[in-house]
Scaffold this motif. Structure first.
Motif, short mmCIF file in Angstrom:
data_model
loop_
_atom_site.label_atom_id
_atom_site.label_comp_id
_atom_site.label_asym_id
_atom_site.label_seq_id
_atom_site.Cartn_x
_atom_site.Cartn_y
_atom_site.Cartn_z
N UNK A 87 31.86 36.67 31.03
CA UNK A 87 32.22 36.05 29.76
C UNK A 87 32.44 34.56 29.90
N UNK A 88 32.66 33.93 28.77
CA UNK A 88 32.75 32.48 28.71
C UNK A 88 33.97 31.94 29.43
N UNK A 89 35.06 32.74 29.54
CA UNK A 89 36.31 32.23 30.10
C UNK A 89 36.57 32.62 31.55
N UNK A 90 35.57 33.17 32.23
CA UNK A 90 35.77 33.56 33.63
C UNK A 90 36.24 32.39 34.50
N UNK A 91 35.69 31.18 34.39
CA UNK A 91 36.20 30.08 35.21
C UNK A 91 37.69 29.78 34.94
N UNK A 92 38.10 29.93 33.69
CA UNK A 92 39.51 29.70 33.38
C UNK A 92 40.40 30.77 34.01
N UNK A 93 39.93 32.01 33.99
CA UNK A 93 40.69 33.09 34.64
C UNK A 93 40.87 32.79 36.13
N UNK A 94 39.80 32.34 36.77
CA UNK A 94 39.91 32.01 38.19
C UNK A 94 40.87 30.84 38.42
N UNK A 95 40.88 29.88 37.51
CA UNK A 95 41.83 28.77 37.64
C UNK A 95 43.26 29.29 37.59
N UNK A 96 43.53 30.21 36.70
CA UNK A 96 44.88 30.78 36.62
C UNK A 96 45.26 31.44 37.93
N UNK A 97 44.33 32.16 38.54
CA UNK A 97 44.63 32.83 39.80
C UNK A 97 44.82 31.80 40.93
N UNK A 98 44.04 30.73 40.90
CA UNK A 98 44.20 29.67 41.90
C UNK A 98 45.59 29.04 41.80
N UNK A 99 46.03 28.75 40.57
CA UNK A 99 47.36 28.15 40.41
C UNK A 99 48.46 29.12 40.82
N UNK A 100 48.23 30.42 40.67
CA UNK A 100 49.21 31.40 41.14
C UNK A 100 49.33 31.35 42.66
N UNK A 101 48.22 31.16 43.35
CA UNK A 101 48.25 31.02 44.82
C UNK A 101 49.00 29.74 45.18
N UNK A 102 48.76 28.67 44.46
CA UNK A 102 49.46 27.41 44.71
C UNK A 102 50.97 27.57 44.52
N UNK A 103 51.35 28.28 43.46
CA UNK A 103 52.77 28.49 43.21
C UNK A 103 53.42 29.29 44.33
N UNK A 104 52.74 30.32 44.80
CA UNK A 104 53.27 31.12 45.91
C UNK A 104 53.41 30.25 47.16
N UNK A 105 52.45 29.37 47.36
CA UNK A 105 52.50 28.46 48.51
C UNK A 105 53.75 27.59 48.46
N UNK A 106 54.07 27.08 47.29
CA UNK A 106 55.28 26.26 47.12
C UNK A 106 56.54 27.08 47.34
N UNK A 107 56.54 28.31 46.85
CA UNK A 107 57.72 29.17 46.99
C UNK A 107 57.97 29.56 48.45
N UNK A 108 56.96 29.38 49.28
CA UNK A 108 57.13 29.65 50.71
C UNK A 108 57.73 28.46 51.46
N UNK A 109 58.10 27.43 50.72
CA UNK A 109 58.79 26.29 51.32
C UNK A 109 57.94 25.06 51.51
N UNK A 110 56.69 25.10 51.10
CA UNK A 110 55.83 23.93 51.22
C UNK A 110 56.11 22.96 50.07
#
Length: 317
Positions: A87-110
């Motif tokens: 669908x048209x919004x697949x790249x946006x969905x992946x961006x959301x998942x990427x930012x979730x990984x980034x947030x987890x990275x920060x929560x690990x103390x980075x």
């Protein structure tokens, strides 16, 4: 509907790419050279967790690798997409998942964000892949999005904008001057330019009242009688409202100090003189309020002073 084949296909995908040796071989083949040159695949590890929304797991499966990218912690995010949800919004969905990984990275103390490299694995019947890969394609106005999205944030730094320039901003000028100087300038300096602007281009009534209240309550003033005189000369239309606000604050401060002094038995010497001076100053303010025609009951209501307070104030004269 969820494909009956999606579960075995996904299971094989995750099992295959959860083998670090096979994952390295997979990434050696498919990572773009421009990205792979920064990746240390010898540090590749499987990272815990899935970042796909629960209600979308029938459409997507994912696996996350951690590794060193350009010498810093980074991630490769591999996603398998089922044919049914191209669908048209697949790249946006992946961006959301990427930012979730980034947030987890920060929560690990980075302290800083990691690089997350997305990869989309497609095994559908339609060929070639029929969906978009460019995030800009998810916007209604792609041309405008390209000029704004992921570009440096527009900064409005009042601290470096000259007051002369701010004063050309018409209806927002008074608001900007208040925000710029409320903590650093005495009201005797700040009030005049602000009130002149409000006289010329006043905001709607309730907003005007809020701005005047903010000016008086948050501003610092070394001489309230002089401030009231300044208001009278600069903005006579606002004199009564500002005077009421200023005197309310002034009298409330006197009352608190007066009551504390009375409870402590009025200390000797210099403290007595200071208290007397404050009471005299307060009497002047009350007289000014009376001079505007304000009723005594209204003054008492605004200032919360008791009959005894008024009796003691009048003794100062």
């Amino acid at each position: 509907m969820k494909s009956s084949l999606s579960i075995p296909h996904d299971a094989l995908f995750k099992k295959f790419l959860s083998n670090v040796t096979l994952a390295k071989a997979f990434l050696e083949v498919y990572l773009p050279t421009s990205v792979k040159q920064y990746c240390d695949l010898n540090t590749l590890q499987i990272a815990n967790g899935s970042f796909v929304d629960a209600h979308l797991r029938q459409y997507f499966s994912d696996i996350v690798y951690s590794l060193k990218i350009a010498g810093a912690p980074g991630y490769i995010y591999a996603v398998i997409e089922h044919e049914s949800v191209v669908g048209q919004l697949t790249p946006f969905k992946l961006l959301r998942y990427q930012t979730a990984i980034m947030q987890q990275h920060l929560e690990q103390g980075n302290e800083l964000l990691p690089v997350v490299v997305p990869m989309l694995f497609y095994r559908g019947r339609r060929s070639p892949y029929p969906g978009p890969l460019d995030l800009l394609s998810c916007f209604e106005n792609q041309e405008l999005a390209e000029k704004i999205f992921l570009k440096p944030i527009k900064l409005i730094d009042l601290s470096v904008i000259p007051d002369e320039e701010i004063q050309t901003h018409k209806s927002i000028a008074a608001f900007e001057l208040l925000q710029k100087h409320i903590r650093t300038r005495d009201l005797l300096q700040l009030a005049q330019p602000v009130l002149k602007i409000l006289n010329t281009d006043p905001p709607p009534g309730e907003l005007l009242h809020s701005m005047l209240k903010y000016l008086v309550e948050e501003g610092k003033c070394t001489n309230y009688p002089q401030f009231i005189q300044l208001v009278t000369e600069t903005a006579p239309n606002y004199r009564e409202e500002i005077m009421t606000l200023a005197q309310h604050l002034e009298l409330a401060g006197w009352k608190k100090g007066h009551q504390e002094g009375r409870q402590e038995g009025h200390q000797e010497g210099e403290q007595k003189g200071e208290l007397k001076g404050e009471r005299k100053k307060t009497l002047e303010i009350v007289n000014n309020m009376l001079a505007t025609g304000m009723q005594l009951d209204k003054i008492k209501e605004l200032t919360k002073l008791s009959d005894q307070d008024f009796a003691e104030l009048t003794e100062v004269s």
